[in-house]
Design a protein around this motif. Structure first.
Motif, mmCIF file in Angstrom:
data_model
loop_
_atom_site.group_PDB
_atom_site.id
_atom_site.type_symbol
_atom_site.label_atom_id
_atom_site.label_comp_id
_atom_site.label_asym_id
_atom_site.label_seq_id
_atom_site.Cartn_x
_atom_site.Cartn_y
_atom_site.Cartn_z
ATOM 1 N N LEU A 1 -8.751 0.278 -2.699
ATOM 2 C CA LEU A 1 -7.709 0.950 -3.433
ATOM 3 C C LEU A 1 -6.313 0.699 -2.940
ATOM 4 O O LEU A 1 -5.221 0.404 -3.494
ATOM 5 C CB LEU A 1 -7.925 2.387 -3.534
ATOM 6 C CG LEU A 1 -7.169 3.155 -4.594
ATOM 7 C CD1 LEU A 1 -7.590 3.214 -6.088
ATOM 8 C CD2 LEU A 1 -7.027 4.693 -4.207
ATOM 9 N N PHE A 2 -6.278 0.710 -1.432
ATOM 10 C CA PHE A 2 -4.921 0.875 -0.795
ATOM 11 C C PHE A 2 -4.371 -0.760 -0.942
ATOM 12 O O PHE A 2 -3.069 -0.771 -1.241
ATOM 13 C CB PHE A 2 -5.159 0.909 0.948
ATOM 14 C CG PHE A 2 -4.059 0.568 1.694
ATOM 15 C CD1 PHE A 2 -3.098 1.788 1.747
ATOM 16 C CD2 PHE A 2 -3.781 -0.739 2.067
ATOM 17 C CE1 PHE A 2 -1.933 1.561 2.383
ATOM 18 C CE2 PHE A 2 -2.670 -0.868 2.952
ATOM 19 C CZ PHE A 2 -1.697 0.239 3.372
ATOM 20 N N ALA B 1 -2.785 -0.675 -4.506
ATOM 21 C CA ALA B 1 -1.829 0.265 -4.804
ATOM 22 C C ALA B 1 -0.554 -0.288 -3.975
ATOM 23 O O ALA B 1 0.548 -0.236 -4.427
ATOM 24 C CB ALA B 1 -2.151 1.635 -4.263
ATOM 25 N N SER B 2 -0.959 -0.920 -2.786
ATOM 26 C CA SER B 2 0.261 -1.470 -2.106
ATOM 27 C C SER B 2 1.217 -2.644 -2.851
ATOM 28 O O SER B 2 2.371 -2.949 -2.569
ATOM 29 C CB SER B 2 -0.110 -2.082 -0.754
ATOM 30 O OG SER B 2 -0.861 -0.932 -0.025
#
Lengths: 396, 164
Positions: free
Chosen positions: A20-21, A24-25
């Protein structure tokens, strides 16, 4: 070439939030409610002490267990806050965050095959740290029906002759659950009956909104068999300083110190000097931040009520853990869809244990403006999904 | 339902006067109507005296300056400082007026004006008040913080997007 990597390490799953990171990034203008740390900057008087320590050239190792001055302040803090008394000389170790404290506690006590029972959903490092210490992780699945509190029946059912320790963390990340004195008292007979050690991660202890936090170590008969973990990250908004501490009876602390001294040497000196100021004159900072989190907590719960998203009322930490199962997606899918549709990042509950897969973790360590914007986006997402689920024939 | 929390309402409004009644009610765990009534009551009682925008004029083209004046006065028998204060605060040029302890009596903060206007106000309005013994005029060179807000700094969230 041989495969050099240790088998145990290979078996450890990577963190559930990594994916997810990464997504999202790469999306610009993401509003995140996915952060597990305070939004406050460290109070200035604490930062100033850190700067002053550098200015004075205090750039050397401290004793392995930390500055005696700081340990004495920690002892005073634990006594005035939780009625716990520890000898600063040999029962308190200053660590590199609560994370290191968890690690050295488990390493100091586990023999191969020892089972550690711990409630899930929980912080992401418990299972890997137990595995690294050759222990056997035995999660107990908790649900909102019991407000994510551990019951004596659940504990009793999970214990086997190989169980050595119970690892708990209240106020809890990710659920925001708390266990009050009565809840904890009910566990004590089971703990004593099976002669268990308790590792109590109380890193969010100062962020308790209903009643003052009670440490399980303060209950009769528990101090001698409890390792209390706490730190500066959450209560004083000092995550980046990497500073925590662990309190335990001397007979346990001396072995944790062994692991600590060979693995770490000592916690950062600058951070320790800053932390002295936190302990000495930071109680007011905590009160101000706690009040602010509490306002945001109430605000967020009101938003959930408005969009009819079921969520048990969290009374600790700075997280809410709403149930998203009505949307027919697991938590990872939900988070990914929400991120793509509305650019809002929240953390899948499954990152904190399989039983969290019907939930997402929403952090309220954000300003009211940010919460408002994020929640209006979530409201839109929720409405849209409900609409398309009611008429499944229609194109999405 | 918790009791009415005046101080908490005031602290929140002082921090951001644009919080709506609904926001305040949610944050404080109160009914919206109660918050609305309480604010209205505090406005009536002059506990809340107004709502302002906090402007950083340095970011605008405005070239006027702010002045702070220390006044030494001779208090009058019977009236103390009250009469003198009134003579001063009635002027629309005066933004703030405080009675002080210490080396002088009043702090007068003027609304932003040109140097000429300030000089004229001090010499022809303040200095001529008969109880005024002396004036010391200070000009503000830069404003860093006002009403608890750091003016220049645009605080960015430096946290990573997602952390455990």
């Amino acid at each position: 070439m041989r495969d050099f990597i240790n088998d145990k390490i290979k078996r450890i799953k990577p963190s559930g939030i990594r994916r997810l990171f990464d997504i999202a990034s790469e999306i610009p203008d993401v509003i995140s409610l996915g952060v597990g740390e305070p939004d406050f900057e460290t109070p200035w008087h604490i930062r100033e002490e850190g700067i002053y320590s550098l200015h004075k050239g205090r750039t050397f190792y401290t004793s392995n267990s930390g500055l005696l001055e700081l340990r004495s302040e920690i002892a005073a803090f634990m006594s005035r806050k939780y009625g716990l008394n520890y000898d600063p000389k040999n029962e308190i170790i200053v660590t590199v965050g609560g994370s290191e404290a968890i690690d050295i506690a488990l390493r100091a006590v586990l023999d191969p095959g020892d089972e550690v029972v711990y409630p899930e959903p929980c912080f992401v490092s418990y299972e890997p740290c137990i595995l690294l210490s050759d222990g056997v992780p035995v999660p107990i699945e908790l649900y909102p029906g019991t407000e994510f509190r551990l019951t004596p029946e659940q504990l009793e059912a999970a214990v086997t002759p190989r169980t050595k320790a119970l690892l708990i963390s209240y106020p809890n990340n990710p659920t925001g659950a708390v266990m009050d004195r009565r809840d904890l008292e009910k566990l004590v007979p089971v703990i004593l009956k099976h002669d268990l050690l308790v590792i109590s991660d109380e890193i969010y202890s100062e962020l308790s909104y209903k009643e003052r936090h009670v440490s399980i170590a303060s209950l009769p008969g528990m101090r001698e068999r409890t390792i209390v973990i706490n730190g500066f990250s959450k209560s004083f908004a000092m995550t980046g300083w990497r500073l925590g501490f662990v309190c335990a009876p001397e007979g346990i602390a001396e072995y944790m110190l062994k692991v600590h001294q060979f693995g770490i040497m000592s916690a950062p000196t600058m951070s320790q000097y800053a932390a002295v100021s936190a302990m000495r004159s930071g109680d007011k900072d905590i009160d101000i931040m706690r009040e602010s989190y509490n306002q945001r907590r109430r605000f967020l719960m009101e938003c959930f009520r408005e969009i009819r998203l079921p969520c048990f009322e969290p009374y600790g930490a700075f997280y809410a853990f709403p149930d998203i199962s009505e949307f027919g997606m697991d938590s990872e899918n939900f988070c990914e869809e929400l991120l793509k549709a509305e650019k809002v990042a929240v953390v899948p509950g499954s990152a904190f244990g399989a039983c969290g897969s019907r939930h997402v973790r929403i952090s309220y360590a954000y300003s009211i403006e940010e919460l408002k914007e994020a929640m209006s986006r979530i409201a839109r997402f929720v409405k849209e999904r409900r609409r398309t689920r009611r008429s499944p024939g229609r194109a999405v | 339902m918790e009791g009415i929390k005046r101080e908490e309402i005031l602290r929140l409004l002082e921090e951001n006067a644009r919080y709506t009644v609904k926001d305040l009610a949610a944050m404080l765990g109160l009914e919206a109507k109660k918050v609305k009534d309480e604010i209205a009551a505090m406005e009536r009682e002059r506990v809340i005296c107004g709502y302002h925008a906090l402007v950083n004029w340095d970011k605008t083209d405005d070239e006027k300056i702010s002045a702070l004046i220390e006044l030494k006065v001779t208090p009058q028998r019977g009236d103390g400082y009250e009469r003198i204060a009134e003579k001063i605060y009635q002027y629309p040029e005066v933004e703030s007026l405080y009675l002080m302890s210490g080396g002088y009596d009043f702090t007068v903060i003027l609304k932003k004006a040109t140097m000429k206007e300030i000089a004229s106000f001090v010499s022809s309005r303040l200095a001529v008040i008969e109880e005024v013994q002396s004036t010391t005029t200070h000009v503000v060179l830069a404003r860093y913080k006002d009403h608890g807000i750091q003016l220049a700094e645009n605080r960015k969230d430096m946290r990573m997007v997602v952390t455990p």
